[in-house]
Design an enzyme around this catalytic site. Structure first.
Site, short mmCIF file in Angstrom:
data_model
loop_
_atom_site.label_atom_id
_atom_site.label_comp_id
_atom_site.label_asym_id
_atom_site.label_seq_id
_atom_site.Cartn_x
_atom_site.Cartn_y
_atom_site.Cartn_z
CB CYS A 113 -43.17 27.94 -38.34
SG CYS A 113 -43.61 26.19 -37.93
CG HIS A 253 -38.78 28.33 -38.62
ND1 HIS A 253 -39.28 28.32 -37.11
CD2 HIS A 253 -39.53 27.38 -39.02
CE1 HIS A 253 -39.98 27.21 -36.96
NE2 HIS A 253 -40.02 26.56 -37.93
CG ASN A 285 -40.35 23.32 -36.09
OD1 ASN A 285 -41.02 24.51 -35.55
ND2 ASN A 285 -40.69 22.92 -37.29
#
Ligand SMILES: CC(C)(COP(=O)(O)OP(=O)(O)OC[C@H]1O[C@@H](n2cnc3c(N)ncnc32)[C@H](O)[C@@H]1OP(=O)(O)O)[C@@H](O)C(=O)NCCC(=O)NCCS
Length: 330
Positions: A113, A253, A285
């Protein structure tokens, strides 16, 4: 020294929407549980015949158009992904071919990520040292391909999407003030795709044991994410010689609303609407793609004022983490 800038942004979302209500029919969960624990309302799922390189191509086209440059002007393509089309060749080479970016070198970056911010760091250095003129960064993920839709602890979290940007010395856009990168390999088991690499090649057993799906210790990952993203924001502020109060937009994030809120605590001066969360609400996500999508939507929503500072903060498997400060040149 002239600083590198993001001169164009783009993103791409598959059409199919998977809502919390849809998930209620697939696993033992509720819309209320998902929203309370994560903030996620829905996510996108790529078509059976739509792959990471295809989404990357669409996001790249948008970023090139926004930057007003042609594919042949790109001299390096960095693709951040943990769901490449193949282990090899790289997805970056597939994207280079789709774009006909025939003058570009191409390589994948695997920082989970944190990939978009890792790529920004490399692009900044290479552009400022005049090794490359125009670097295309693409983050693209088909997380649905490694998600177990019978595991309620993970399948509610992830979605598919891509984002892209062009980094260059010339032009206007978002100036890259500082980038901090970090890693902690001791924690690699907490978020992992166990099989498919050389340590555990695909066998009947790995398939039977569902080892080609991502596994996560959610509680532990949560704690580390909050700690490491907090550290990363502090480090990149120091590197840019700025203070929390100089930041106008916090773009963490987009993994979980509660993680974002924990990071935002340090930024007491920021009103709620300047802590960016739209992506986690609507797309879940999307791993490496997440902060790039947030930046694209933020810029195109005409919300950024001239000379405002934006802070990106990321965390992912590995563990990897990082932060980046951008200044909107208008
Ligand atoms: C995954 C996460 C949302 C779980 O939230 P949590 O508050 O830690 O929840 P827990 O794991 O403690 O589970 C609490 C209970 O809910 C249950 N549960 C788990 N998933 C559920 C779901 N989708 N629906 C309903 N109940 C669920 C658990 O089984 C557990 O039940 P029990 O108490 O009977 O054992 C949270 O840990 C998280 O967001 N972690 C970080 C994940 C992440 O962002 N990863 C990517 C980083 S890049």
């Amino acid at each position: 020294m002239t600083k590198a800038k993001i001169i164009g942004l783009g993103s791409y979302f598959p059409k199919k929407v998977l809502t919390n209500k849809d998930l209620e029919k697939m696993v033992d969960t509720t819309d209320e549980w998902i929203v309370t624990r994560t903030g996620i309302n829905e996510r996108r799922i790529a078509d059976e015949n739509e792959f990471t390189s295809d989404m990357a191509y669409e996001a790249s086209k948008n970023a090139l158009e926004d930057a007003k440059i042609k594919a042949e002007d790109i001299d390096l393509i960095l693709v951040a992904t943990l769901t490449p089309d193949y282990i090899f060749p790289s997805t970056a080479c597939l994207v280079q071919n789709k774009l006909q970016a025939n003058n570009a070198a191409a390589i994948d970056i695997q920082a989970a990520c944190s990939g978009y911010v890792y790529a920004l760091s490399f692009a900044k250095s290479l552009v400022e040292q005049k090794v490359y003129k125009n670097v295309l960064i693409v983050a693209s993920e088909k997380l649905s391909s490694i998600t177990d839709y019978q595991d309620r602890s993970t399948c509610i979290l992830f979605g598919d999407a891509a984002s892209a940007c062009v980094v260059s010395l010339n032009g206007k856009g978002l100036e890259i003030e500082s980038v901090y990168l970090g890693a902690d390999g001791k924690m690699s088991d907490l978020l992992i795709l166990p099989a498919g690499g050389c340590k555990k090649p695909a066998t009947l057993d790995t398939v039977k044991n569902k080892e080609h799906f991502l596994k996560m210790d959610g509680k532990e990952v949560y704690k580390h994410a909050v700690r490491r993203m907090g550290e990363a924001t502090k480090k990149c502020l120091e590197m840019a010689n700025l203070h929390e109060s100089d930041i106008s937009w916090l773009v963490p994030h987009q993994a979980n609303e509660r993680i974002i809120d924990a990071i935002a605590k340090r930024f007491t001066h920021l009103p709620k609407e300047k802590v960016y969360k739209e992506v986690v609400y609507k797309f879940g996500n999307t791993s490496a793609s997440s902060v790039g999508i947030a930046l694209d939507l933020l810029k195109k929503g005409n919300k950024l004022k001239k000379d405002e500072y934006i802070l990106l903060s990321v965390f992912g498997a590995g563990f990897t983490f990082g932060g980046c400060i951008l200044k909107n040149l208008g």
